[in-house]
Structure formats: C-alpha cells, structure tokens
Design a protein around this motif. Structure first.
Motif, short mmCIF file in Angstrom:
data_model
loop_
_atom_site.label_atom_id
_atom_site.label_comp_id
_atom_site.label_asym_id
_atom_site.label_seq_id
_atom_site.Cartn_x
_atom_site.Cartn_y
_atom_site.Cartn_z
N PRO A 143 24.29 -48.87 107.73
CA PRO A 143 23.56 -48.87 109.01
C PRO A 143 22.08 -48.55 108.82
O PRO A 143 21.73 -47.62 108.09
CB PRO A 143 24.26 -47.76 109.80
N GLY A 144 21.22 -49.34 109.45
CA GLY A 144 19.79 -49.08 109.39
C GLY A 144 19.09 -49.61 108.16
O GLY A 144 17.95 -49.23 107.89
N VAL A 145 19.74 -50.48 107.39
CA VAL A 145 19.15 -50.98 106.15
C VAL A 145 17.81 -51.67 106.38
O VAL A 145 16.93 -51.63 105.51
CB VAL A 145 20.14 -51.89 105.38
N ALA A 146 17.60 -52.28 107.53
CA ALA A 146 16.36 -53.02 107.78
C ALA A 146 15.12 -52.13 107.65
O ALA A 146 14.10 -52.56 107.10
CB ALA A 146 16.40 -53.67 109.16
N ALA A 147 15.19 -50.91 108.13
CA ALA A 147 14.04 -49.99 108.03
C ALA A 147 13.72 -49.67 106.57
O ALA A 147 12.55 -49.51 106.20
CB ALA A 147 14.31 -48.72 108.81
N HIS A 148 14.75 -49.60 105.76
CA HIS A 148 14.55 -49.28 104.34
C HIS A 148 14.00 -50.48 103.60
O HIS A 148 13.13 -50.34 102.72
CB HIS A 148 15.86 -48.76 103.75
N ARG A 149 14.47 -51.67 103.95
CA ARG A 149 13.90 -52.90 103.37
C ARG A 149 12.41 -52.99 103.71
O ARG A 149 11.59 -53.35 102.86
CB ARG A 149 14.61 -54.14 103.90
N ALA A 150 12.05 -52.65 104.94
CA ALA A 150 10.65 -52.72 105.37
C ALA A 150 9.78 -51.73 104.60
O ALA A 150 8.63 -52.03 104.26
CB ALA A 150 10.56 -52.47 106.87
N ALA A 151 10.31 -50.56 104.32
CA ALA A 151 9.55 -49.53 103.59
C ALA A 151 9.42 -49.84 102.11
O ALA A 151 8.55 -49.29 101.44
CB ALA A 151 10.23 -48.17 103.78
N LEU A 152 10.30 -50.72 101.62
CA LEU A 152 10.38 -50.95 100.17
C LEU A 152 10.06 -52.40 99.81
O LEU A 152 10.84 -53.07 99.12
CB LEU A 152 11.78 -50.57 99.67
N ALA A 153 8.92 -52.86 100.25
CA ALA A 153 8.49 -54.19 99.83
C ALA A 153 8.43 -54.24 98.31
O ALA A 153 7.99 -53.27 97.66
CB ALA A 153 7.12 -54.50 100.42
N ARG A 154 8.89 -55.33 97.74
CA ARG A 154 9.00 -55.46 96.28
C ARG A 154 7.69 -55.13 95.56
O ARG A 154 7.69 -54.42 94.56
CB ARG A 154 9.47 -56.87 95.94
N HIS A 155 6.57 -55.63 96.08
CA HIS A 155 5.29 -55.38 95.40
C HIS A 155 4.94 -53.89 95.38
O HIS A 155 4.33 -53.41 94.42
CB HIS A 155 4.16 -56.22 96.03
N ARG A 156 5.33 -53.17 96.41
CA ARG A 156 5.07 -51.72 96.45
C ARG A 156 5.93 -51.00 95.42
O ARG A 156 5.43 -50.14 94.69
CB ARG A 156 5.36 -51.16 97.83
N VAL A 157 7.21 -51.33 95.37
CA VAL A 157 8.12 -50.69 94.41
C VAL A 157 7.65 -50.97 92.99
O VAL A 157 7.61 -50.05 92.15
CB VAL A 157 9.57 -51.16 94.63
N GLN A 158 7.24 -52.20 92.71
CA GLN A 158 6.72 -52.54 91.38
C GLN A 158 5.50 -51.69 91.05
O GLN A 158 5.38 -51.17 89.94
CB GLN A 158 6.34 -54.01 91.31
#
Length: 149
Positions: A14-29
């Motif tokens: 539940p709520g995965v969308a907010a976590h996807r938004a916070a974790l854009a691939r370029h930021r994590v890299q």
C-alpha cells in the motif's frame, strides 16, 4: 564518478506510488555513486512491512522490520550488493524526523552503500563515529542536511 549498474525494484505494498515518486532512478544512482569508492552492481529493493520483517528475521534473527538491510556479496574488484529498504519504516522515520521522504531515503541508501563496502558502525564507537562522519560528508556533498546534526 564510479561506474554503477543499478537495479531498482519496488514490491507491491500500500502506498507504493509515493515511494516510487521519491526514488526517481537518476536520484538513486546519484546517491549511490557519491558513496562509492569503486565500481558497483547494486540492487535497491523497496519492500513492505511483511517482506522487510521476514528478511530481518531470517537473516539477522530480529523479528521486526528495519529501515535498511545490506546484503554484500563482494567488495572487490567491484562492489556487489543488495539494499533492501522497508518503505513503511522509512516513511515513519522521515515523518518523525520532520524530513522529506526522499531525503531520508538518500541517507539510508548512502548508509547501506557504505555497509556494502565494509563500513560498519556496530563494531566499535570509533567505527560508528567514522561511518557517521563519512555519511555526513557525502550527504553534504549531495546538498542535503547532516542527518546526525
């Protein structure tokens, strides 16, 4: 910057969308690369409470979900590791600290990346202080606040 092969995975919870938004691939890299001393192949998996608790119980024998688990497989010639972050725990901690979700994720991903390279804060007080200082330097270099200040 070191070379990084990144797999970014999101479990269903539940709520995965907010976590996807916070974790854009370029930021994590970017966060991981700033913490790397050598090239790496890293998987970052964002999980719910049930999976987080099961992994912590099975591998650390602690029956609760924790914020980040690092599974390091090799440190040379490249770093090979899995970082597993438990989204509900990270979100709860961020809220309690009054920090944006992405900023708390950045800290925990840097923390996990350092563990994957052999840094350990549980071996001694000196090791804990050294790891915290290194994390603080990395996060400041990313334009983020010192999590220990």
């Amino acid at each position: 910057m070191k070379n990084l092969t990144l797999s970014l995975q999101f479990a269903r919870f539940p709520g995965v969308a907010a976590h996807r938004a916070a974790l854009a691939r370029h930021r994590v890299q970017r966060w991981i690369r700033h913490a790397l001393a050598r090239d790496a192949e890293i998987t970052v998996r964002i999980v719910g409470s049930e999976e987080g608790r099961a992994l912590n119980r099975d591998y650390r024998h602690k029956d609760y979900a924790t914020n980040v688990l690092t599974f390091d497989y090799a440190q040379e010639p490249v770093v090979l590791a899995d970082l597993v972050l438990c989204a509900p725990v990270v979100e709860s901690e961020a809220r309690a600290l009054g920090k944006p979700l992405a900023e708390h994720y950045a800290h925990l991903i840097v923390h996990g990346t350092l563990h994957a390279q052999g840094w350990d804060h549980e071996t001694s007080e000196a090791d804990a202080k050294a790891m915290e200082a290194h994390e603080s330097d990395i996060l400041r270099g990313l334009g983020l606040a010192d999590p220990y200040a």
